[in-house]
Scaffold this active site. Structure first.
Site, PDB file in Angstrom:
ATOM      1  CG  ASP A  13      -2.089   1.026   1.039  1.00 41.13           C
ATOM      2  OD1 ASP A  13      -2.511   1.258  -0.108  1.00 41.13           O
ATOM      3  OD2 ASP A  13      -2.518   1.612   2.059  1.00 41.13           O
ATOM      4  CB  THR A  17      -1.422  -0.299  -8.317  1.00 39.55           C
ATOM      5  OG1 THR A  17      -1.055  -1.577  -7.778  1.00 39.55           O
ATOM      6  CG2 THR A  17      -2.401  -0.504  -9.454  1.00 39.55           C
ATOM      7  CE1 TYR A  18      -2.750   8.161  -8.900  1.00 38.72           C
ATOM      8  CE2 TYR A  18      -1.410   8.715  -6.990  1.00 38.72           C
ATOM      9  CZ  TYR A  18      -2.250   9.097  -8.011  1.00 38.72           C
ATOM     10  OH  TYR A  18      -2.603  10.418  -8.152  1.00 38.72           O
ATOM     11  CE  LYS A  38       0.609  -6.898  -7.874  1.00 38.67           C
ATOM     12  NZ  LYS A  38      -0.115  -5.845  -7.124  1.00 38.67           N
TER      13      LYS A  38
END
Length: 227
Positions: A13, A17-18, A38
Site C-alpha cells: 500500500d 499500482t498508482y 503483474k
C-alpha cells in the site's frame, strides 16, 4: 522484444499500482506501445459469474487509458487479501515460475514497453511450500531493472534504505526512487527525500502527490529507465 522495468515497493500500500498507471499513461501519451504485467495479484473481488477481477490491472487501465486486455496482465489471481504465497495455499493455485515467465514473454513479444509490478515489497514470496519462489526470481530470470516506490511519510527512511540494501546485496539493479503521497513544503517529506538519497545513493526521480493525474518526470528520463 520489449524494453521493461520492474516496480517494487518498500511495502504494501505504498502506491506501486498508482505510480504504474501514471507511468503507463505518460508512455501512451508519447505514442509508445506499452503494457502492464503483474505475476500474482491477491485481494481481488469476484464478478457475478464467480470469476476474479484483477483489481490492480483494472485500476491501471482506468487511469492510463491502456487498451491491453485484462486477461494478459496477470496469470495468477487470488481472492484472499494476503500475500500471494498464502493466498495460493488457501485457494489451491500455487504460482509456477515457468508460467509467470511464459506469460510475461508473450506480453513482451507484443508490446514495446512493459511495466511489471511486484506484489508488496521486494521480499514478498510468491510461493512458499516445497518450492520457494520470490519476486527476485522473476526479476533475475529476465534481467529486469527496477524502480522503487516509497511513501513520502514517517518511517520511509528505514524502509527505503533496507530495501535498497537488500536489493544491492542480492544483485538487483535499482534505477531510482519515486515518492508517493508527497507534500511540497512538508518539512518531514522534504527531509525524507534528502535522507533517502544520501543514505542509498539513489535519486528520487519523481514525487507524486495525492490526486495527481500526471507523473511529473521528463518523458526522456522515464523512457530511459526501461531496458
Amino acid at each position: 522484444m520489449s524494453k521493461n522495468l520492474f516496480l517494487t515497493g518498500t511495502g504494501t500500500d505504498v502506491g506501486k499500482t498508482y505510480v504504474s498507471g501514471l507511468m503507463i499513461k505518460k508512455m501512451r501519451e508519447n505514442k509508445k506501445k506499452t503494457a502492464y504485467y503483474k505475476a500474482a495479484m491477491s485481494g481481488n473481488d469476484r464478478r457475478p459469474d464467480g470469476s476474479l477481477i484483477p483489481g490492480d490491472a483494472q485500476f491501471v487501465k482506468s487511469i492510463s487509458g491502456l487498451e491491453q486486455p485484462l486477461e494478459e496482465m496477470c496469470p495468477y489471481l487470488y481472492e484472499a487479501a494476503v500475500s500471494p504465497h498464502l493466498a495460493a495455499q488457501m485457494e489451491g493455485n500455487p504460482v509456477e515460475l515457468e508460467r509467470v515467465l511464459e506469460c510475461f514473454d508473450d506480453v513482451c513479444n507484443r508490446y514495446d514497453y512493459v511495466t511489471a509490478e511486484g506484489s508488496g515489497g521486494i521480499l514478498c514470496p510468491l510461493r512458499f511450500d516445497r518450492y520457494k519462489i520470490r519476486l527476485e526470481d522473476f526479476i533475475k530470470a529476465r534481467n529486469l531493472s527496477c524502480l522503487m516506490v516509497a511513501d513520502a511519510g514517517l518511517g520511509t527512511i528505514n524502509s527505503v534504505v533496507l530495501t535498497a540494501e537488500y536489493m544491492k546485496a542480492h544483485g538487483i539493479p535499482v534505477k531510482g526512487i519515486i515518492f508517493n503521497r508527497y507534500q511540497q513544503g512538508n518539512t518531514l517529506h522534504e527531509d525524507n527525500l534528502l535522507m533517502c538519497e544520501s543514505l542509498t545513493g539513489l535519486k528520487v526521480l519523481a514525487c507524486v502527490r495525492d490526486g495527481d493525474t500526471d507523473l511529473e518526470i521528463p518523458f526522456e528520463l522515464l523512457e530511459s529507465l526501461y531496458e
